[in-house]
Design a protein around this motif. Structure first.
Motif, short mmCIF file in Angstrom:
data_model
loop_
_atom_site.label_atom_id
_atom_site.label_comp_id
_atom_site.label_asym_id
_atom_site.label_seq_id
_atom_site.Cartn_x
_atom_site.Cartn_y
_atom_site.Cartn_z
N LEU A 63 0.86 -1.19 0.00
CA LEU A 63 0.00 0.00 0.00
C LEU A 63 0.89 1.23 0.00
N VAL A 64 0.70 2.09 -1.01
CA VAL A 64 1.46 3.34 -1.06
C VAL A 64 0.69 4.40 -0.29
N LEU A 65 1.38 5.11 0.57
CA LEU A 65 0.74 6.19 1.32
C LEU A 65 1.47 7.50 1.08
N GLY A 66 0.69 8.58 1.01
CA GLY A 66 1.28 9.92 1.03
C GLY A 66 1.11 10.45 2.45
N GLY A 67 0.20 11.40 2.60
CA GLY A 67 -0.06 11.96 3.93
C GLY A 67 -1.09 11.18 4.74
N GLY A 68 -1.68 10.15 4.14
CA GLY A 68 -2.68 9.35 4.86
C GLY A 68 -3.94 10.13 5.21
N SER A 69 -4.29 11.15 4.40
CA SER A 69 -5.45 11.98 4.74
C SER A 69 -6.72 11.58 4.00
N ASN A 70 -6.66 10.45 3.30
CA ASN A 70 -7.87 10.00 2.60
C ASN A 70 -8.05 8.49 2.77
N ILE A 142 -8.32 15.76 -6.94
CA ILE A 142 -8.70 16.61 -5.80
C ILE A 142 -9.37 17.89 -6.28
N GLY A 143 -10.32 18.32 -5.49
CA GLY A 143 -11.06 19.51 -5.87
C GLY A 143 -11.59 20.26 -4.67
N ALA A 144 -11.76 21.55 -4.85
CA ALA A 144 -12.37 22.38 -3.81
C ALA A 144 -12.66 23.76 -4.38
N VAL A 192 2.54 3.21 -8.77
CA VAL A 192 3.00 4.18 -7.77
C VAL A 192 3.26 5.48 -8.53
N ILE A 193 2.54 6.52 -8.19
CA ILE A 193 2.76 7.81 -8.86
C ILE A 193 4.05 8.42 -8.32
N LEU A 194 4.94 8.83 -9.24
CA LEU A 194 6.26 9.34 -8.86
C LEU A 194 6.34 10.86 -8.92
N ILE A 237 -11.52 30.24 5.25
CA ILE A 237 -12.81 29.51 5.27
C ILE A 237 -12.57 28.09 5.80
N ARG A 238 -11.53 27.46 5.27
CA ARG A 238 -11.28 26.07 5.67
C ARG A 238 -10.97 25.98 7.16
N GLN A 239 -10.16 26.92 7.65
CA GLN A 239 -9.80 26.85 9.07
C GLN A 239 -11.01 27.10 9.97
N VAL A 352 -11.14 2.84 1.97
CA VAL A 352 -11.26 1.99 3.16
C VAL A 352 -10.40 0.73 2.99
N TYR A 353 -9.57 0.46 4.01
CA TYR A 353 -8.73 -0.76 3.98
C TYR A 353 -9.01 -1.64 5.17
P1 FAD Z 1 -3.30 9.16 1.16
O1 FAD Z 1 -4.41 9.23 2.13
O2 FAD Z 1 -1.96 8.80 1.67
O3 FAD Z 1 -3.70 8.15 0.00
C1 FAD Z 1 -4.97 8.22 -0.59
C2 FAD Z 1 -5.07 7.12 -1.66
O4 FAD Z 1 -4.14 7.38 -2.71
C3 FAD Z 1 -4.70 5.75 -1.12
O5 FAD Z 1 -5.49 4.80 -1.81
C4 FAD Z 1 -3.24 5.57 -1.49
O6 FAD Z 1 -2.85 4.22 -1.66
C5 FAD Z 1 -3.17 6.33 -2.80
N1 FAD Z 1 -1.87 6.99 -3.05
C6 FAD Z 1 -1.31 7.96 -2.30
N2 FAD Z 1 -0.15 8.35 -2.86
C7 FAD Z 1 0.03 7.58 -3.95
C8 FAD Z 1 1.06 7.49 -4.94
N3 FAD Z 1 2.14 8.30 -4.94
N4 FAD Z 1 0.92 6.57 -5.93
C9 FAD Z 1 -0.16 5.76 -5.98
N5 FAD Z 1 -1.15 5.80 -5.08
C10 FAD Z 1 -1.06 6.70 -4.08
N6 FAD Z 1 -9.77 16.16 -0.78
C11 FAD Z 1 -10.20 16.93 -1.81
O7 FAD Z 1 -10.26 16.47 -2.95
N7 FAD Z 1 -10.60 18.22 -1.61
C12 FAD Z 1 -10.56 18.80 -0.40
O8 FAD Z 1 -10.90 19.96 -0.27
C13 FAD Z 1 -10.12 18.02 0.72
N8 FAD Z 1 -10.11 18.53 1.96
C14 FAD Z 1 -9.70 17.76 3.02
C15 FAD Z 1 -9.71 18.31 4.30
C16 FAD Z 1 -9.29 17.56 5.39
C17 FAD Z 1 -9.30 18.16 6.77
C18 FAD Z 1 -8.84 16.23 5.18
C19 FAD Z 1 -8.33 15.42 6.35
C20 FAD Z 1 -8.85 15.66 3.93
C21 FAD Z 1 -9.28 16.42 2.83
N9 FAD Z 1 -9.31 15.90 1.53
C22 FAD Z 1 -9.72 16.67 0.47
C23 FAD Z 1 -8.92 14.50 1.28
C24 FAD Z 1 -7.39 14.32 1.07
O9 FAD Z 1 -6.67 15.34 1.71
C25 FAD Z 1 -7.01 14.32 -0.39
O10 FAD Z 1 -7.69 13.31 -1.08
C26 FAD Z 1 -5.50 14.14 -0.61
O11 FAD Z 1 -5.18 14.23 -1.98
C27 FAD Z 1 -4.98 12.82 -0.05
O12 FAD Z 1 -3.57 12.88 -0.08
P2 FAD Z 1 -2.67 11.92 0.80
O13 FAD Z 1 -1.28 12.09 0.37
O14 FAD Z 1 -2.96 12.12 2.23
O15 FAD Z 1 -3.23 10.51 0.32
#
Ligand code: FAD
Ligand code: NAP
Length: 353
Positions: A63-70, A142-144, A192-194, A237-239, A352-353
């Motif tokens: 599993l590839v992770l970036g910031g783990g925010s999704n 991603i969008g907003a 894996v996106i580079l 706005i976001r904050q 979801v994992y």
């Molecule tokens: P991760 O959570 O690490 O990964 C998400 C998915 O992408 C996983 O399936 C992972 O395996 C895969 N992945 C990650 N990196 C790679 C890679 N390099 N190559 C292949 N696969 C990969 N999203 C929006 O679209 N708009 C918003 O306005 C928005 N607002 C947010 C606000 C908050 C407070 C939070 C917590 C989240 C928000 N998000 C938003 C969701 C999230 O931030 C985005 O989707 C963001 O792009 C996820 O990035 P990440 O690096 O944390 O991904």
């Protein structure tokens, strides 16, 4: 001039694989769940070395992770987590009007937005403060605030886990949709996106049509639109309404905003006159999932340590010590309540994992 990225360099040093490690610090929901292994990489060479080790040590999955925010972990991850830290922001081309900016997949997304704003490059200022890394941006387009990644996307480079080759993806190849791309569907888990290359504007065309931005700019007393002013408005706005994951664990919007046929929207509107719908180019109507959840009386609702956020019902939160299964159970309650009241089925946006 072409400047090679660090991911093209072969690092001789093999990154360490940490075994049986908690993923709590590696994702924004802050759920304490174990991974069989976790390693971080900063280059394609390191990624390749890790993949070879993972094969030799027979890790069951990756599993590839970036910031783990999704992401939401509902069980221990029985495989190797690869945290992408590929760095670097470079201008790869420019003309009088545009600049092509390439960023490593591990670059913090908001840092890239600030880099663009500070250099006077327009196009991503509305996407300020989205957590996570550049490499995950294309995953869900991603969008907003009325802007999506696809509007500035030029191309990306990705490594195919099975073929062990690097592949370039153009805009058309990514099949971007609303919070969607080919990487969430047909090519799920394969690449894996580079790096990601964006095409930004030297003479910004501002997009402040999204209601809350205009109001915020007025409140801030902004007379002339600038990239700084627009990004500051978005940040403010976001904050003011989104929970800071460092304080209250969450993964942003848990559900996608559903789109329904115009006829379905009309019948919902007959019953609920306050419902707001946003007509889409394809004739469908987008509903605000947060509003639907709020109408079910669920804003601020708690199930154990999991909750629906009190300011934005689209966000599910961790009140301290929740589990992935508890959050999932809450999400199912929300889906059932919305379906029962409006006949609309919400779909999870979070992976979801
Ligand atoms: P991760 O959570 O690490 O990964 C998400 C998915 O992408 C996983 O399936 C992972 O395996 C895969 N992945 C990650 N990196 C790679 C890679 N390099 N190559 C292949 N696969 C990969 N999203 C929006 O679209 N708009 C918003 O306005 C928005 N607002 C947010 C606000 C908050 C407070 C939070 C917590 C989240 C928000 N998000 C938003 C969701 C999230 O931030 C985005 O989707 C963001 O792009 C996820 O990035 P990440 O690096 O944390 O991904
Ligand atoms: P909001 O402004 O309260 O609006 C509610 C919903 O209505 C939004 O989801 C938005 O859909 C839609 N909307 C509002 N004005 C619109 C317009 N002029 N045209 C089309 N659709 C409109 O939303 P919010 O929760 O504060 O979020 C603000 C923005 O940040 C939204 O774009 C949202 O998607 C984004 N955001 C995303 C996440 C995530 O995790 N994905 C988390 C937080 C915020 P859209 O969502 O399609 O824009």
């Amino acid at each position: 001039m072409w400047i090679p990225y660090n991911y093209f360099t072969m690092h001789t040093l093999h990154p360490i694989i940490h075994k049986h490690i908690s993923l709590k610090p590696y994702h924004t929901f802050g759920i304490n769940v174990l991974a069989a292994g976790l390693a971080q990489f900063e280059s394609l060479g390191q990624l390749q070395a890790l993949l070879a080790t993972a094969e030799a040590q027979q890790f069951k999955k990756l599993l590839v992770l970036g910031g783990g925010s999704n992401v939401l972990f509902t069980q221990p991850f029985d495989g190797l987590v690869l945290k992408n830290n590929i760095d670097g922001i470079t201008v790869v081309a420019e003309d009088d009007e545009q600049v092509w900016v390439k960023a490593g997949a591990g670059v913090n997304w908001h840092a890239l937005v600030m880099h663009a704003v500070n250099h006077g490059w327009g196009g991503i200022e509305n996407l300020a403060l989205i957590p996570g890394c550049v490499g995950a941006g294309p995953m869900q387009n991603i969008g907003a605030y009325g802007v999506e990644l696809q509007s500035v996307f030029h191309q990306l480079e990705a490594y195919h886990l099975h073929d062990k080759t690097c592949v370039s993806f153009s805009l058309a190849d990514c099949s971007f949709g609303y919070r969607d791309s080919v990487f969430k569907r047909a090519l799920k888990g394969q690449f894996v996106i580079l790096s990601v290359t964006l095409r930004l504007q030297k003479q910004p065309k501002f997009n402040v049509g999204y209601g809350a931005i205009r109001t915020q700019l007025e409140e801030m007393g902004v007379q002339e639109l600038t990239l700084q002013a627009v990004s500051n408005a978005v940040i403010a706005i976001r904050q003011s309404k989104l929970p800071d994951p460092a304080v209250l664990g969450n993964a942003g919007s848990f559900f996608k905003n559903p789109t329904v046929d115009a006829s379905v929207f009309a019948s919902i509107q007959q019953q609920f006159s306050a419902v707001v719908g946003y007509p889409q180019a394809n004739g469908m109507v987008k509903l605000a999932a947060g509003w639907l959840i709020e109408q079910c009386g669920l804003k601020g609702f708690r199930l154990g340590q999991a909750g629906v956020h009190g300011k934005q019902a689209l966000v599910l939160v961790n009140h301290g010590n929740t589990t992935g299964t508890e959050v999932l159970a809450l999400s199912k309650m929300v889906i059932a309540a919305v379906q029962s009241k409006f006949g609309v089925v919400l779909e999870a946006e979070v992976n979801v994992y």
